[in-house]
Design an enzyme around this catalytic site. Structure first.
Site, mmCIF file in Angstrom:
data_model
loop_
_atom_site.group_PDB
_atom_site.id
_atom_site.type_symbol
_atom_site.label_atom_id
_atom_site.label_comp_id
_atom_site.label_asym_id
_atom_site.label_seq_id
_atom_site.Cartn_x
_atom_site.Cartn_y
_atom_site.Cartn_z
ATOM 1 N N LYS A 1 0.842 -1.202 0.000
ATOM 2 C CA LYS A 1 0.000 0.000 0.000
ATOM 3 C C LYS A 1 0.871 1.244 0.000
ATOM 4 C CE LYS A 1 -1.806 2.801 2.929
ATOM 5 N NZ LYS A 1 -1.941 4.124 2.248
ATOM 6 N N GLY B 1 7.266 4.762 8.262
ATOM 7 C CA GLY B 1 6.418 5.935 8.456
ATOM 8 C C GLY B 1 6.590 6.500 9.851
ATOM 9 N N SER B 2 5.548 7.120 10.364
ATOM 10 C CA SER B 2 5.651 7.821 11.643
ATOM 11 C C SER B 2 5.659 6.844 12.818
ATOM 12 C CB SER B 2 4.482 8.796 11.800
ATOM 13 O OG SER B 2 3.289 8.089 12.054
ATOM 14 N N THR B 3 6.293 7.273 13.912
ATOM 15 C CA THR B 3 6.351 6.465 15.127
ATOM 16 C C THR B 3 4.950 6.211 15.680
ATOM 17 O OG1 THR B 3 8.573 7.220 15.641
ATOM 18 C CG2 THR B 3 7.278 6.412 17.492
ATOM 19 N N GLY C 1 3.390 3.536 13.705
ATOM 20 C CA GLY C 1 4.151 2.318 14.011
ATOM 21 C C GLY C 1 3.694 1.668 15.300
ATOM 22 N N GLU D 1 10.305 0.851 10.397
ATOM 23 C CA GLU D 1 11.315 1.911 10.244
ATOM 24 C C GLU D 1 10.555 3.216 10.418
ATOM 25 O OE1 GLU D 1 12.891 4.960 8.696
ATOM 26 O OE2 GLU D 1 13.104 3.924 6.781
ATOM 27 N N CYS E 1 13.427 10.535 7.099
ATOM 28 C CA CYS E 1 13.380 10.010 8.484
ATOM 29 C C CYS E 1 14.713 10.216 9.195
ATOM 30 C CB CYS E 1 13.059 8.523 8.480
ATOM 31 S SG CYS E 1 11.488 8.126 7.711
ATOM 32 N N GLU F 1 9.983 15.464 15.799
ATOM 33 C CA GLU F 1 10.316 15.355 14.375
ATOM 34 C C GLU F 1 9.442 16.332 13.586
ATOM 35 O OE1 GLU F 1 11.217 11.825 11.213
ATOM 36 O OE2 GLU F 1 9.357 11.663 12.319
#
Length: 474
Positions: free
Chosen positions: A181, A233-235, A238, A255, A289, A386
């Site tokens: 995706k 992607g973003s924490t 995640g 990641e 990132c 971030e």
């Protein structure tokens, strides 16, 4: 500063359809539920195409296609799978100009970056993992490593085609099948990659592409017949995925975000360090990132380095991503621009000093001038969170111990940079930095043979290199 005449790359090398379906079982198909959405050019806000949004039934079909294809694909000798990967790599090279223009249109990044960095690395990853496909028994994961099954892969919008290559190449080399995706704001290069797969005569169902927003990704991650989940992607997302997958027996690699420290010691070559700092935070508009978003500079050279950095930033050219002279392209979306704007305003309110070069922003599209903050402390939100944009926080230090302590004072641990002429100092500092990748006297250098990944809130698992095979082997 030189005045550069426009040097636009031609859009005519890309032929866009008005609408795109999902790529399931080797064919493009409209979504049966979920409807459509529009993808826009962030530099002009022009609608590029209408794209299908996959609902649960569509994800079911894609996963079922991948499951059917798995038996035949995983049974192929590694040397046969390698032929397909080599073929994909060659087609990507042949179509690299078309794909680079498409990526810059859909993402907003300068054509110079998509042409000279992204596309060569995309092809290199497929070539590299093609080489591993018949050597898995010698990779160090046992004498007869087996594929896991169906991999559900969710990728971000900052390097759409490169993240696709990082995910798909090792999965296919090891005998897995894939449902991928792409990000909602950058679906086009993944759909063009589907066409590359057809051109390479990849067996139907080995690679399936389902487009859509976060809901589509959530259906895919939670699907009971997906054996392995890979996410970049973003924490925040995640964490959600880790909760979804917990207790299911699915393999997971993440990641996630970063807040990398770029450490400049007083013996570093200043001009070289400035180039590395600029590349570390302004490459791809800071949508990276592992961007070097915290500059830690030794006090004795801070003034000299900042003067040099400001001079260099004054030469950066912001504008049309398809102009070959452009250094800073468009921010990927209105939502991302709003986040960058909000955090930079907070930086000013908290007392940090903001500076940007004189920079005319276009009237249409999503733009943000390259920005640095000085007088930053570790308590500032701009030093902790971030931003994912062209914004650099500058902090100073006196001793190596202080630099290491400040660099590690973050919940993230994806990357770091060290600038010094002493090899012993590079090794001593790198050894103490809690980061997955540490660059020395350079920044943002990638190679398919080199593993990449993070610690702490930057995720776990490695992509790239021999290590990148492990995530896809049982």
């Amino acid at each position: 500063m030189f005045e550069y005449a426009p040097a636009p790359e031609s859009r005519s090398v890309v032929s866009l359809d008005s609408s795109y379906g999902l790529f399931i079982d080797g064919a493009f198909d409209p979504a049966r539920e979920g409807g459509t959405f529009k993808t826009v050019n962030p530099a002009s806000e022009e609608v590029l195409a209408e794209v299908a949004s996959a609902g649960p039934e569509d994800v079911d079909r894609a996963v079922a296609a991948a499951r059917r294809a798995f038996g035949q694909w995983s049974a192929l000798p590694g040397s046969e799978r390698a032929k397909y990967l080599f073929r994909i790599a060659r087609i990507i090279q042949e179509r690299s100009r078309e794909l680079a223009v498409l990526e810059s249109l859909d993402n907003g990044k300068p054509i110079r970056e998509s042409r000279d960095v992204d596309l060569p690395l995309v092809a290199a990853h497929f070539f590299y993992y093609a080489g591993w496909a018949d050597k898995l028994a010698y990779a160090g994961f046992g004498p007869d490593p087996r594929p896991i099954g169906v991999a559900g892969q969710v990728i971000p919008w900052n390097f759409p085609l490169l993240m696709l290559a990082w995910k798909i190449a090792p999965a296919l080399a090891t005998g897995n099948t894939v449902v991928l995706k792409p990000a909602e704001t950058t679906p086009l290069s993944a759909l063009f990659f589907a066409d590359v797969c057809r051109q390479a005569e990849l067996p139907p169902g080995v690679v399936n592409i389902v487009t859509g927003a976060g809901d589509t990704g959530a259906y895919l991650v939670a699907h009971p017949d997906v054996d392995k989940v890979a996410f970049t992607g973003s924490t925040e997302v995640g964490r959600e995925i880790a909760r979804t997958v917990a207790g299911t027996g699915k393999r997971l690699s993440l990641e996630l975000g970063g807040k990398a420290a770029n450490i400049v010691f007083d013996d570093a070559p200043i001009d070289q360090a400035v180039e590395g700092i600029v590349n570390g935070i302004f490459f791809n508009q800071g949508h990276v990132c592992c961007a070097g978003s915290r500059l830690l500079v030794q006090e004795s050279v801070a003034q000299e380095l900042l003067e040099s950095l400001k001079r260099r930033m004054s030469t950066l050219r912001l504008g049309d991503p398809l102009d070959k002279n452009t250094d800073i392209g468009a921010i990927n979306s209105a939502a991302q621009l709003a986040r960058i704007t909000e955090l930079t305003e907070i930086g000013g309110q908290e007392g940090a000093e903001r500076w940007s070069p004189a920079c005319e922003l276009p009237d249409r599209g999503f733009w943000f001038a390259p920005t640095i903050f000085t007088g930053v402390t570790q308590a500032h939100r701009i030093a902790r969170e971030e931003i994912f944009g062209p914004v650099l926080s500058v902090l100073t230090f006196r001793t190596p111990a202080e630099a290491i302590e400040k660099a590690n004072n973050t919940p993230y641990g994806l990357s770091a940079g060290v600038w010094t002429e002493k090899g012993s100092q590079i090794l001593a500092v790198a050894d103490k930095l809690r980061a997955g990748v540490v660059w020395a006297n350079t920044f943002n250098k990638f190679d398919p043979a080199s593993p990449f990944g993070g610690y702490k809130e930057s995720g776990y698992g490695r992509e790239g290199g021999r290590h990148g095979l492990e995530a896809y082997l049982a």
